[in-house]
Design an enzyme around this catalytic site. Structure first.
Site: not given
Length: 266
Positions: A183-185
């Site tokens: 995931v990219k957050c």
């Protein structure tokens, strides 16, 4: 299912992904600080830096400029939307299939933006299910742009904006629950990223590079994310808006892979 650590988009368990999907998502204004960055050929060449584990972009750039990418692994974004329309709530539409990305573009991974909290969450969740299951057949990792946005959360009195730690941790957990490999957050601060790590188990987590900041501020955030247990960075403007992108990539290599301090990396 191949372990993502054995995939092309990681190095020693970490990742530095250069993103160049801004022409679709934001428009030409993102290239104005460094006009050369509007030329995909230039960004493909920048992404050949040895620290970079993948170049993320839409299918059109992959079709026309793949020859300039050298051996840099390719992460094809499967959905997106422009700033020219005004939907009732946040939505990102599919514009590429896993099959096309892998068979025609030789993608090493695929990416998908998911706006948790939007009135359109159900449609995007259904799209994600299809691409995630298809990606398993091709044995390529799925990276979720985990961006919580929309009426469902923005109407809450407790909502603290797009770096709200609780909301970001929830969005990251959705990535784990829905089958993402990474995931990219957005970065919610050191303590906020610790919360992300607590709820994502063995799934890879990378920080969104965000708007251009000073070298010191940007590298300090990246170092904090690594200290908190994060696995790397997916960055666009903080690389290609700079006149000397190679220099910041040199520093990022030290911070991410060697876990050097900001002072040691500059």
């Amino acid at each position: 299912m191949k372990n993502i650590d054995d995939s092309a988009i990681t190095r020693d368990g970490k990742s530095l992904i250069v993103a160049h999907d801004h022409g679709l998502e934001h428009g030409p204004e993102d290239f104005e600080p460094n006009p050369e960055s509007a030329d995909p050929e230039h960004v493909f060449e920048v992404a050949q830096h040895e620290a970079v584990t993948a170049l993320a972009l839409q299918k059109g750039l992959a079709e026309h400029y793949r020859e300039f990418g050298g051996d840099t692994p390719l992460l094809v974004k499967l959905n997106g939307n422009s700033n020219l329309w005004s939907p009732e709530d946040h939505m990102s539409y599919l514009n590429c299939s896993v099959k096309y990305a892998v068979e025609e573009l030789d993608a090493d991974a695929v990416g998908f933006t998911f706006y948790a909290g939007s009135d359109n969450e159900e449609r995007m969740a259904q799209d994600f299910r299809r691409i995630q299951e298809e990606a398993r057949k091709y044995d390529v990792p799925v990276v979720m742009w985990a961006y919580p946005r929309g009426h469902g959360i923005e109407s809450s009195e407790k909502y603290e904006g797009d770096t709200d730690p609780e909301v970001i941790a929830y969005a990251a957990r959705l990535g784990l629950e829905m089958g993402a490999d990474m995931v990219k957050c957005k970065y919610p601060g050191l303590e906020g990223w610790k919360d992300v790590e607590e709820v994502t188990s063995r799934m890879k987590t990378v920080m969104s590079g965000g708007s251009k900041a000073s070298d010191e501020k940007f590298l300090s955030d990246v170092a904090g994310m690594i200290e908190a247990g994060g696995n790397g960075l997916a960055v666009g403007r903080n690389v290609f808006q700079r006149e000397d992108p190679e220099s910041i990539l040199d520093s990022l290599e030290k911070v991410i892979y060697e876990e050097k301090t900001v002072e040691e990396s500059l």
